[in-house]
Write an enzyme that holds these catalytic residues in place. Structure first.
Site: not given
Ligand code: AMP
Length: 411
Positions: A254, A347, A12, A397, A104, A193
């Site tokens: 965004r 999460n 990626n 992914e 990717r 996505h």
């Molecule tokens: P991703 O782009 O899928 O890697 O998601 C990243 C985002 O997931 C971060 O900017 C956080 O806002 C959110 N995130 C990760 N861990 C947690 C958690 N334990 N609780 C709430 N939000 C989370």
């Protein structure tokens, strides 16, 4: 490819980073398709800077995570450094066990509706799509060219983020603007996505003990970027991102949906240039623009302390999410499951609870104690009585790219 070639390297490539995973696809899952065992995973970041960093975890060897810092000039140097790390674990890229490299690629336009073995013509097409994906496709092309140079004999497979959405009907994909103008500039809704939406919708069907063809799923991919999709019988029929990943849900930085007139209003009244508005809407908006934080953990912490700005940002985020759940319920007619995925979706229990709150009339509810459980496993969080299953399904992914790549080179 030899009979023993069962490994797939997934790359990626971003503009200044490369994430990678090496998987062995030998293991057969229940469904008969390759499941994939992770052998190694890692990341090179800050490519081109003095402080580049490579983090490598050799999972197969049970080895400890290794971290190296120091200048890595470009993608070629980055991939060579990755190859050296893998070789140190006996997993070198010169191994006859390597079947293919899966890449990717963010934008495949209308041209690519399936994973594709890369040749010069394919690279030219990906290049032609740079105007609609200026941040991503150039880095993806660099990654492919670098990998080609390293193993010219090996199939390089492009797996497109947009591919899963090419099944959207024309009435969902077209904007209601002048057709000639739209077509001349390739303006339509592509969605992104897709690899995640494909994986999660299939995995959700599996969780329900059903075939993907037999279920309708609303997938909510909530990461820093966020998108929703309506998947009918395994095929995407609508998704929230459009020409670019800016449309749709409120995201980390965004804006998501906005009256398009805001853009020329900003130009006229604030004298902002196209680039400045682009930066405002893509990088300084969303949760960050609303409350100064784009990380949901921090926003929840502030809300717990009584912070009103954070609370309003959260409410705006949830309101938009709810609107999409409602819209996609109408689009699908019948919904079997709503699946939450990605960093926030996997999460943030309060986000899941708030997004589904009040949707009992749509057959949707969340069980508070199931929702509170922390787990890496796909799981249901709806009460028994709910007509619609609500699920948390961790996305993968890399596994999806490896599976698609392996299936293609073995076809
Ligand atoms: P991703 O782009 O899928 O890697 O998601 C990243 C985002 O997931 C971060 O900017 C956080 O806002 C959110 N995130 C990760 N861990 C947690 C958690 N334990 N609780 C709430 N939000 C989370």
């Amino acid at each position: 490819m030899t009979a023993t070639a069962t490994r797939v390297l997934v790359l990626n490539s971003g503009s200044s980073s490369v994430k990678y995973q090496l998987l062995d696809m030998r293991t057969a899952s229940d469904s008969g398709s390759a499941a994939g065992t992770r052998l190694a995973t890692g990341l090179v970041e800050r490519i081109g800077e003095e402080t580049s960093r490579l983090v490598h975890t050799p999972l197969a060897a049970g080895g400890a995570r290794r971290e190296t810092e120091g200048p890595i000039a470009d993608h070629e140097a980055a991939l060579k450094a990755v190859a050296a790390e893998l070789a140190a674990d006996g997993l070198g890229l010169d191994s006859p066990e390597l079947a293919a490299i899966g890449h990717r690629v963010v934008h495949g336009g209308l041209e690519f509706s399936a994973p594709t073995v890369v040749d010069e013509a394919v690279l030219k097409e990906i290049e032609r799509l740079v105007p609609v994906a200026p941040l991503h496709n150039p880095a993806n092309i660099t990654g492919i060219r670098t990998a080609q140079a390293l193993r010219p004999d090996l199939p390089q497979v492009a797996v497109f983020d947009t591919a899963f959405h090419t099944t959207m009907p024309e009435y969902a994909a077209r904007y209601a603007i002048d057709v000639a103008t739209a077509d001349a500039h390739r303006i339509r809704r592509y969605g992104f996505h897709g690899t995640s939406h494909a994986y999660v919708s299939r995995r959700t069907a599996q969780l329900l003990g059903k075939a993907p063809e037999d279920v309708n799923v609303i997938v909510l991919h909530l990461g820093n970027g966020a998108s929703a999709s309506a998947v009918r019988g395994g095929r995407c029929v609508d998704t929230s991102m459009g020409l670019t990943p800016l449309e749709g849900l409120v995201m980390g930085t965004r804006s998501g949906d906005i009256d398009p007139a805001v853009t020329f209003h900003l130009k006229r009244v604030a004298g902002m240039s196209a680039d400045e508005i682009d930066e405002l809407l893509n990088k300084k908006s969303g949760l960050l623009g609303l409350c100064g934080d784009n990380d949901m953990r921090e926003i929840r912490r502030r809300i717990d302390e009584g912070d009103q700005r954070a609370a309003l940002a959260f409410d705006i985020y949830i309101h938009r999410l709810k609107k999409y759940i409602g819209a996609y319920t109408a689009v699908l007619g019948k919904v079997d499951a709503v699946a939450f995925t990605a960093g926030v979706g996997e999460n943030a229990a309060p986000v899941r609870a708030a997004a589904v709150a009040g949707l009992e009339e749509l057959g949707m509810a969340v069980d508070a104690s199931l929702n509170a459980v922390r787990s890496d496993e796909a799981r249901l969080i709806s009460p028994e009585y709910a007509r619609v299953a609500v699920a948390v399904v961790p996305t993968d992914e890399e596994l999806e790219i490896a599976q698609q790549t392996y299936a293609l080179v073995n076809a």
